[in-house]
Design an enzyme around this catalytic site. Structure first.
Site: not given
Lengths: 257, 257
Positions: A12, A10
Site C-alpha cells: 500500500d 511493500d
C-alpha cells in the site's frame, strides 16, 4: 553500482493506493520479471490471505502468485510454530490470521489453557474478546501482535489500526506484546528465509519510513524509498538515518535493475 | 484531634466488595448519619446512574439517596456543560454517562460536528464506535474520558477498565484525553462544590491508594486509607507520600467522628 539479487517490496502506497495501481510500480515489477529477479511482497495487513492479496495484485495488473506474498499473519504463524508446535492460541483477528494459524497446525481451543494470545486487526472487536485475551495473558499466555500500525488510512480519515486496538490489552495487563510486522525484524527474517538471500543481497522497497525503511534497516538491508505514499521528502529530511536510495517513483529505478 | 465537617467516600473496596457490604463500613455510615455529618459517595463507575448506585447501597444496608452519589458520569456532564452549553457529544459508554449528559441538556447528534468525544466503560464497544470517535477528534472535537482505571476486578480475573478501552483512541489520534475521575481533581472539585465544604474541612476515605488517596491529596484534602480493598499495608509502605490516616477497617474510625 551495486546490483541486488532480490527485492522485498511493500504494497500500500508502493504498489497501489487503495484500489488504484501505481503505474510506475507496475513497470517496475514487469522489469523484475523480465530480468528473472526474485521478489516478495511484504504487508502488515493481517486481515487477508496470501491468495486474496495476490488476486488483488493481478486484478491491478501486477504479476503475483500467493507465494509472492508474505503477510504479517504468515510470519506470525511461523514464529509461533517455531516457538511451540501445536501451540494453543487465543485469536483476535480476521480471516488472514485465523487461516494462517490453522495452516501451521496451531490450535484455537477454549478447552485447554492458551499458550499465546494473538492480536490482529479485527473490525468485529468486542469487549468479550478483549476480556478473554487479558485473562489468558494473566494465566500465562505469551502476548503477540501482528503489527503496531496505529492508523488505517480510509476515505473517511484515519481509522484505528492494529497497534491502537492492541493497546487495550497492553494497558490492562501491563505487558508489552511481541510485534511481528514491519518495522520489526520477525517478518523480514521470515521473508529473507523464503527468498533464500542474505540481507546484503536484497533491497527493501517502500513508501513509509517508519515501517518499510526502518524494517529494512533493522534487518541489515539496503533500502529504497519511493515518494508515492505516506512519507514526504520534507518528513524524510528530518530523519537522522536516511534510506540507501530515494526515488520519486519506481520507474526511476528500472535502469538500476 | 481534627474533626472533619464532611466526608467524601469511595464505594468498591471501601463500602462493599462486589455484592457484599463491609460490616465496619455500614457502622461508619450509621455514625455519620447519627452525628448529622454530610457525606457523598464518589465513584469512577460511569455505567450506572445515581439512583442505581443508591439503590444498591440501600439494598446492602448502607443509607443513601441518589443525591449522596457523585459518579464520574455526573462530574463529566457538569464539566462539559461548564465548557460549552448544549455541546454536541459523541459518546462511547453505558446508561450512566448517556443519562448524565442528557440531564445536563448536552446533545448527541450525528447531524452536526461534535464538540466533544466522551469515553466511558462500554461493554458493547465495537470498531465503528472507535472509528467515529477517532474521526470526530481528527475533526476538532475535545477528547474526554470518564476515568483512567485500567482494570475492573471480576470473579474471572482482571477485565479491561475504561482507561484501557480509552487507549485505542489515544494511540490512534496521538491525543491524550482529559480524565475526569479519581485521581484527577475534576470529580473531587465537583463533589466539594456539592457538599459545600472546603478541602481542609473534608476527609477523603478510600481503599485504593492510586485512585482514592491520590485524588484526595490532589484536591488538597486530608485522606483516610482503609485496608479493606485494593491497597495492602505492604504496598502502601513503598509510597513516598502517605495518607493522613490509616485504619484496618472503618469501625476503627467511628470514635473519631
Amino acid at each position: 553500482m551495486k546490483q541486488y539479487k532480490g527485492y522485498l517490496i511493500d504494497l500500500d502506497g508502493t504498489m497501489f493506493r487503495g484500489e488504484e495501481p501505481i503505474v510506475a510500480a507496475v513497470e517496475f515489477i514487469d522489469m523484475l520479471n523480465k530480468k528473472q529477479l526474485p521478489y516478495l511482497f511484504i504487508t502488515n495487513n493481517s486481515s487477508k490471505t496470501q491468495k486474496e492479496v495476490s488476486d488483488k495484485l493481478n486484478h491491478l495488473g501486477i504479476y503475483s502468485t500467493p507465494e509472492h506474498v508474505v503477510t504479517t499473519s504468515i510470519a506470525t504463524a511461523k514464529y509461533i510454530k517455531n516457538k511451540k508446535q501445536n501451540a494453543n492460541c487465543y485469536v483476535i483477528g480476521e480471516t488472514g490470521i485465523n487461516k494462517a494459524l490453522q495452516e501451521e497446525g496451531l490450535e484455537t481451543s477454549s478447552d485447554r489453557e492458551y499458550d499465546f494470545v494473538v492480536v490482529g486487526i479485527d473490525r468485529q472487536i468486542n469487549y468479550e474478546k478483549y476480556a478473554n485475551a487479558c485473562l489468558a495473558i494473566q494465566n500465562g499466555a505469551t502476548f503477540i501482535s501482528t503489527n503496531s500500525d496505529v492508523v488505517i488510512p480510509d476515505e473517511r480519515g484515519l481509522l484505528p489500526g492494529n497497534g491502537a486496538l492492541t493497546s487495550v490489552i497492553t494497558v490492562s495487563t501491563g505487558q508489552m506484546p511481541t510485534f511481528i510486522g514491519k518495522p520489526e525484524t520477525v517478518i523480514m527474517d521470515e521473508a529473507l528465509s523464503i527468498i533464500n538471500l542474505s540481507p546484503e543481497e536484497t533491497l527493501m522497497v517502500g513508501d513509509n519510513y517508519d515501517t518499510d525503511i526502518l524494517a529494512g534497516m533493522n534487518a541489515g538491508m539496503d533500502t529504497l524509498m519511493a515518494f508515492t505514499g505516506v512519507t514526504t521528502r520534507e518528513q524524510l529530511s528530518k530523519k537522522d538515518r536516511l534510506p540507501t536510495h530515494q526515488v520519486d517513483n519506481l520507474s526511476e529505478w528500472i535502469e538500476r535493475i
